[in-house]
Design a protein around this motif. Structure first.
Motif, PDB file in Angstrom:
ATOM      1  N   ALA A 230       0.765  -1.670   0.019  1.00  0.00           N
ATOM      2  CA  ALA A 230       0.021  -0.249   0.199  1.00  0.00           C
ATOM      3  C   ALA A 230       1.029   0.844   0.686  1.00  0.00           C
ATOM      4  N   ARG A 231       2.008   1.366   1.014  1.00  0.00           N
ATOM      5  CA  ARG A 231       3.294   2.612   0.642  1.00  0.00           C
ATOM      6  C   ARG A 231       3.765   1.962  -0.591  1.00  0.00           C
ATOM      7  N   ALA A 232       4.195   1.277  -1.119  1.00  0.00           N
ATOM      8  CA  ALA A 232       4.870   1.339  -2.392  1.00  0.00           C
ATOM      9  C   ALA A 232       3.640   2.061  -3.754  1.00  0.00           C
ATOM     10  N   ASN A 233       2.734   1.797  -3.695  1.00  0.00           N
ATOM     11  CA  ASN A 233       1.792   1.713  -4.580  1.00  0.00           C
ATOM     12  C   ASN A 233       0.443   3.477  -5.136  1.00  0.00           C
ATOM     13  N   GLY A 234       1.122   3.906  -2.859  1.00  0.00           N
ATOM     14  CA  GLY A 234       0.713   5.551  -3.231  1.00  0.00           C
ATOM     15  C   GLY A 234      -0.841   5.323  -2.422  1.00  0.00           C
ATOM     16  N   THR A 235      -1.149   3.918  -2.231  1.00  0.00           N
ATOM     17  CA  THR A 235      -2.106   4.127  -1.307  1.00  0.00           C
ATOM     18  C   THR A 235      -2.656   4.966   0.161  1.00  0.00           C
ATOM     19  N   THR A 236      -1.218   4.993   0.761  1.00  0.00           N
ATOM     20  CA  THR A 236      -1.111   5.246   2.183  1.00  0.00           C
ATOM     21  C   THR A 236      -1.577   6.908   2.229  1.00  0.00           C
ATOM     22  N   ASP A 237      -0.596   7.100   0.897  1.00  0.00           N
ATOM     23  CA  ASP A 237      -0.873   8.676   0.556  1.00  0.00           C
ATOM     24  C   ASP A 237      -2.188   8.649   0.213  1.00  0.00           C
ATOM     25  N   TRP A 238      -3.285   8.432  -0.154  1.00  0.00           N
ATOM     26  CA  TRP A 238      -4.168   9.098  -0.747  1.00  0.00           C
ATOM     27  C   TRP A 238      -5.491   8.735   0.638  1.00  0.00           C
ATOM     28  N   LEU A 239      -4.980   7.631   1.379  1.00  0.00           N
ATOM     29  CA  LEU A 239      -5.408   7.878   2.998  1.00  0.00           C
ATOM     30  C   LEU A 239      -5.173   8.947   3.918  1.00  0.00           C
ATOM     31  N   VAL A 240      -4.314   9.084   3.777  1.00  0.00           N
ATOM     32  CA  VAL A 240      -4.055  10.460   4.336  1.00  0.00           C
ATOM     33  C   VAL A 240      -4.362  11.832   3.748  1.00  0.00           C
ATOM     34  N   HIS A 241      -4.601  11.525   2.538  1.00  0.00           N
ATOM     35  CA  HIS A 241      -5.456  12.988   1.873  1.00  0.00           C
ATOM     36  C   HIS A 241      -7.292  13.066   2.742  1.00  0.00           C
ATOM     37  N   ALA A 242      -7.391  11.453   2.538  1.00  0.00           N
ATOM     38  CA  ALA A 242      -9.052  11.077   2.939  1.00  0.00           C
ATOM     39  C   ALA A 242      -9.175  11.807   4.496  1.00  0.00           C
ATOM     40  N   ALA A 243      -7.810  11.262   5.450  1.00  0.00           N
ATOM     41  CA  ALA A 243      -8.755  11.614   6.496  1.00  0.00           C
ATOM     42  C   ALA A 243      -8.325  13.174   6.544  1.00  0.00           C
ATOM     43  N   ILE A 244      -7.781  13.761   5.538  1.00  0.00           N
ATOM     44  CA  ILE A 244      -7.061  15.074   6.603  1.00  0.00           C
ATOM     45  C   ILE A 244      -8.426  15.866   5.544  1.00  0.00           C
ATOM     46  N   ARG A 245      -8.787  15.143   4.516  1.00  0.00           N
ATOM     47  CA  ARG A 245     -10.851  15.620   3.908  1.00  0.00           C
ATOM     48  C   ARG A 245     -11.278  16.112   5.074  1.00  0.00           C
ATOM     49  N   LEU A 246     -11.841  13.896   5.564  1.00  0.00           N
ATOM     50  CA  LEU A 246     -12.678  14.337   6.944  1.00  0.00           C
ATOM     51  C   LEU A 246     -12.857  15.393   7.762  1.00  0.00           C
ATOM     52  N   VAL A 247     -11.744  15.749   8.225  1.00  0.00           N
ATOM     53  CA  VAL A 247     -11.389  16.204   9.431  1.00  0.00           C
ATOM     54  C   VAL A 247     -11.201  17.704   8.517  1.00  0.00           C
ATOM     55  N   ARG A 248     -11.180  18.331   7.821  1.00  0.00           N
ATOM     56  CA  ARG A 248     -10.830  19.186   7.305  1.00  0.00           C
ATOM     57  C   ARG A 248      -9.765  20.038   7.845  1.00  0.00           C
ATOM     58  N   GLY A 249      -8.853  19.503   7.547  1.00  0.00           N
ATOM     59  CA  GLY A 249      -6.966  19.302   7.883  1.00  0.00           C
ATOM     60  C   GLY A 249      -6.846  19.687   9.139  1.00  0.00           C
ATOM     61  N   ARG A 250      -7.363  19.461  10.348  1.00  0.00           N
ATOM     62  CA  ARG A 250      -7.498  19.815  11.507  1.00  0.00           C
ATOM     63  C   ARG A 250      -6.480  18.510  12.257  1.00  0.00           C
ATOM     64  N   ILE A 251      -5.201  18.562  11.918  1.00  0.00           N
ATOM     65  CA  ILE A 251      -4.481  17.213  12.471  1.00  0.00           C
ATOM     66  C   ILE A 251      -4.100  17.155  13.778  1.00  0.00           C
ATOM     67  N   ALA A 252      -5.171  17.662  14.535  1.00  0.00           N
ATOM     68  CA  ALA A 252      -5.404  17.836  16.131  1.00  0.00           C
ATOM     69  C   ALA A 252      -5.903  16.670  16.132  1.00  0.00           C
TER      70      ALA A 252
END
Length: 431
Positions: free
Chosen positions: A70-92
């Motif tokens: 998943a890391r090699a093909n970019g899936t984890t990056d995609w999930l990271v962005h999805a998580a950021i969108r879910l919380v509207r960018g609030r890292i905390a």
């Protein structure tokens, strides 16, 4: 000197040598299992290998293999962005989202290691991308899993409530569930504050940006750890990997299939279709962690075969002072569970508590809840299944350093939590 005491002293020596000489503790533990099991306990090779955690070996290999792909093909990056969108960018908020997800999974019936196996690689990939402490993120995942772990329909809850019913003890499913949930919430809040969670409140991540930023700092020349650049495009490989992760959740939760075998099978299927991006994934399996965990647990299995665990429990039971025996049982549950099966420890300790619970001086509901919390909250230890999964799943970290951090944190939990739950739940005499 008894064989049981010898096995305990040898374990202490293994810890000292591994810490001072930077030798893989698992390799030392295998040698110790061979020496103590063969020379002291008289076990043959089959008896020594009886404690080898084959199921955990497959879980560690399968999960780290799948998420390396998943890391090699970019899936984890995609999930990271999805998580950021879910919380509207609030890292905390992300550590608390991970806490809630793992808690929900265990509360509806997932085995705790299965929930951690699903969530930890995603959570720790996010931590690496945005400069969050891996210890903070890993602890939030594990405590989330334990927070939901004693719901009336959960695996742990069903097992403990079944033992209580079998032993004809008073029980309260709601007290057990809420006690564990509150304890893990409190611990998670403390961890969040101590390991940099409050500092995350001023940071935001942009799905299409280059990583987290603090307002005004970029103008001052300060630079944050960078996340994935640009928006990650959903490719066929990423789509198939996401489908594989969903299939893993369905297989584990819906059909009660083994998490290790399921993830290993899915990884092989992805490797077959996309061999180029998957070729290096086998090398990224956390082999040193696999050796460490399997070696230590094999030695613990030898100790169980020798009767060391029963020896310690019986010694406590003979004390004759109920409150003192209660706190010692909580500590035994915490210490042993840090290296062995939490469910197995609960199954052994609750019956050991029956004699002085029958005297009426100790409240059964409070004692059982305290034992359950003590035996599971320590699963942040790198020698437990959950802690091992967190250690194996963390990308781009100094594993030796992260291992020591988990070990120290687990030691603090072992030292503090049993006394705290004893004071809150046992001393007042609940139940």
């Amino acid at each position: 000197m008894s064989a049981e005491l010898i096995s305990i002293l040898v374990l202490a020596v293994v810890f000292v040598i591994a810490t001072t000489r930077s030798i893989n503790m698992g390799a030392l533990a295998f040698a110790a299992a061979f020496g103590v099991g063969g020379l002291v306990a008289g076990l043959d090779a089959d008896g020594i290998f009886a404690g080898f955690p084959g199921d955990l070996f497959v879980v560690l290999v399968g999960v780290t293999y799948l998420f390396a792909i998943a890391r090699a093909n970019g899936t984890t990056d995609w999930l990271v962005h999805a998580a950021i969108r879910l919380v509207r960018g609030r890292i905390a908020l992300i550590p608390w989202v991970m806490f809630a997800i793992t808690g929900a999974l265990t509360a509806i019936g997932a085995v705790s290691p299965a929930a951690v196996a699903i969530v930890a690689p995603i959570a720790l990939s996010f931590a690496a991308q945005y400069g969050i402490s891996p210890l903070l993120m890993g602890a939030m995942v594990v405590h989330g899993a334990q927070g939901g772990g004693f719901s009336p329909i959960s695996i742990y809850g069903s097992i403990v409530n079944g033992i209580v019913e079998r032993e004809n003890l008073p029980g309260s499913e709601l007290t057990l569930f809420l006690g564990s949930l509150v304890a893990n919430l409190v611990i998670a809040a403390v961890v969040f504050v101590l390991f940099g969670g409050l500092k995350l409140s001023g940071r935001r991540g942009e799905p299409g940006g280059t990583g987290p930023e603090r307002k005004g700092e970029e103008r001052k020349g300060e630079r944050e750890p960078e996340g994935p650049r640009g928006r990650v495009r959903l490719t066929p490989a990423i789509g198939a990997t996401l489908a594989a992760l969903v299939a893993l959740v369905v297989a584990v939760l819906g059909f009660d299939l083994d998490a290790g075998l399921s993830s290993l099978t899915l990884a092989v299927l992805l490797s077959t279709v996309w061999p180029d991006t998957s070729r290096k994934a086998v090398g990224e399996i956390a082999w040193p962690t696999v050796l460490l965990i399997c070696g230590v647990l094999t030695y613990v299995g030898v100790m169980e075969e020798m009767g060391t665990i029963d020896y310690a429990g019986n010694a406590v039971g003979d004390i004759g002072i109920p409150l003192l025996a209660a706190v010692l049982l909580c500590y035994i549950g915490a210490i042993v569970s840090a290296f062995a099966s939490s469910v197995g420890i609960m199954g052994a300790l609750i019956p050991l508590a029956v004699p002085f619970l029958a005297q009426g001086e100790i409240g059964a509901i409070g004692m059982i809840t305290a034992l359950a919390i003590s035996a599971t909250v320590v699963d942040v230890s790198p020698f437990s299944t959950n802690g091992a999964l967190v250690l194996a799943a963390a990308p781009d970290v100094d594993r030796e350093r992260f291992f020591r951090q988990l070990m120290v944190y687990g030691g603090i939990v072992v030292a503090v939590v049993p006394a705290a739950v004893w004071l809150v739940l046992v001393v007042p005499g609940f139940g």
